[in-house]
Design a protein around this motif. Structure first.
Motif, PDB file in Angstrom:
ATOM      1  N   ASP A 284      82.299  61.930 -42.874  1.00  0.00           N
ATOM      2  CA  ASP A 284      81.216  60.958 -42.699  1.00  0.00           C
ATOM      3  C   ASP A 284      81.762  59.546 -42.551  1.00  0.00           C
ATOM      4  N   ASP A 285      82.797  59.223 -43.307  1.00  0.00           N
ATOM      5  CA  ASP A 285      83.400  57.888 -43.215  1.00  0.00           C
ATOM      6  C   ASP A 285      84.017  57.650 -41.839  1.00  0.00           C
ATOM      7  N   VAL A 286      84.692  58.661 -41.313  1.00  0.00           N
ATOM      8  CA  VAL A 286      85.302  58.546 -39.991  1.00  0.00           C
ATOM      9  C   VAL A 286      84.216  58.350 -38.933  1.00  0.00           C
ATOM     10  N   ILE A 287      83.174  59.160 -39.016  1.00  0.00           N
ATOM     11  CA  ILE A 287      82.069  59.061 -38.055  1.00  0.00           C
ATOM     12  C   ILE A 287      81.381  57.707 -38.179  1.00  0.00           C
ATOM     13  N   PHE A 288      81.118  57.277 -39.427  1.00  0.00           N
ATOM     14  CA  PHE A 288      80.490  55.977 -39.654  1.00  0.00           C
ATOM     15  C   PHE A 288      81.328  54.877 -39.010  1.00  0.00           C
ATOM     16  N   ASN A 289      82.637  54.904 -39.243  1.00  0.00           N
ATOM     17  CA  ASN A 289      83.509  53.863 -38.695  1.00  0.00           C
ATOM     18  C   ASN A 289      83.556  53.888 -37.173  1.00  0.00           C
ATOM     19  N   PHE A 290      83.469  55.082 -36.584  1.00  0.00           N
ATOM     20  CA  PHE A 290      83.440  55.165 -35.132  1.00  0.00           C
ATOM     21  C   PHE A 290      82.167  54.516 -34.589  1.00  0.00           C
ATOM     22  N   PHE A 291      81.033  54.845 -35.214  1.00  0.00           N
ATOM     23  CA  PHE A 291      79.780  54.229 -34.771  1.00  0.00           C
ATOM     24  C   PHE A 291      79.775  52.728 -35.030  1.00  0.00           C
TER      25      PHE A 291
ATOM     26  N   GLU B 296      71.745  50.446 -25.596  1.00  0.00           N
ATOM     27  CA  GLU B 296      71.180  51.690 -26.122  1.00  0.00           C
ATOM     28  C   GLU B 296      72.198  52.415 -27.008  1.00  0.00           C
ATOM     29  N   TRP B 297      73.478  52.353 -26.621  1.00  0.00           N
ATOM     30  CA  TRP B 297      74.517  52.952 -27.457  1.00  0.00           C
ATOM     31  C   TRP B 297      74.604  52.247 -28.805  1.00  0.00           C
ATOM     32  N   ARG B 298      74.504  50.924 -28.783  1.00  0.00           N
ATOM     33  CA  ARG B 298      74.566  50.181 -30.054  1.00  0.00           C
ATOM     34  C   ARG B 298      73.385  50.544 -30.945  1.00  0.00           C
ATOM     35  N   GLU B 299      72.225  50.712 -30.365  1.00  0.00           N
ATOM     36  CA  GLU B 299      71.040  51.102 -31.130  1.00  0.00           C
ATOM     37  C   GLU B 299      71.205  52.521 -31.686  1.00  0.00           C
ATOM     38  N   TYR B 300      71.682  53.423 -30.852  1.00  0.00           N
ATOM     39  CA  TYR B 300      71.907  54.804 -31.282  1.00  0.00           C
ATOM     40  C   TYR B 300      72.934  54.843 -32.421  1.00  0.00           C
ATOM     41  N   ALA B 301      74.024  54.112 -32.247  1.00  0.00           N
ATOM     42  CA  ALA B 301      75.068  54.084 -33.265  1.00  0.00           C
ATOM     43  C   ALA B 301      74.534  53.512 -34.579  1.00  0.00           C
TER      44      ALA B 301
END
Length: 96
Positions: free
Chosen positions: A8-15, A78-83
């Protein structure tokens, strides 16, 4: 700490990278690299399923593929909103 928290931390940091990226083209490249990674993960998961499990999860896998396809036409904003929404979901999940 267990593996899912680290993931989750890796995914969070990617977003977070997607959200923080000021260059629109680089933001799109990050988003597209996310799609490619998730498509690879889906293909690997599908390859590891046996006949009965493959049938059982067929609709879920297709739903995930459809979701990834819907992301391919997103603009940088839209990517920033999705992230941002994904980061919020991760934070909400951690609180449980």
């Amino acid at each position: 700490m267990n593996k899912s928290i680290k993931t989750d931390d890796v995914i969070f940091n990617f977003f977070k990278q997607i959200c923080d990226e000021k260059d629109d083209q680089k933001c799109l490249e990050l988003g597209n690299s996310w799609i490619q990674a998730m498509e690879t993960n889906l293909s690997n998961m599908e390859a590891n399923l046996n006949g009965a499990d493959k049938l059982k999860h067929k609709d879920d896998i297709q739903s995930n593929r459809d979701h990834l396809n819907s992301l391919k036409s997103k603009s940088s904003s839209e990517w920033r909103e999705y992230a941002t929404q994904c980061m919020i979901e991760i934070m909400n999940h951690k609180g449980k």
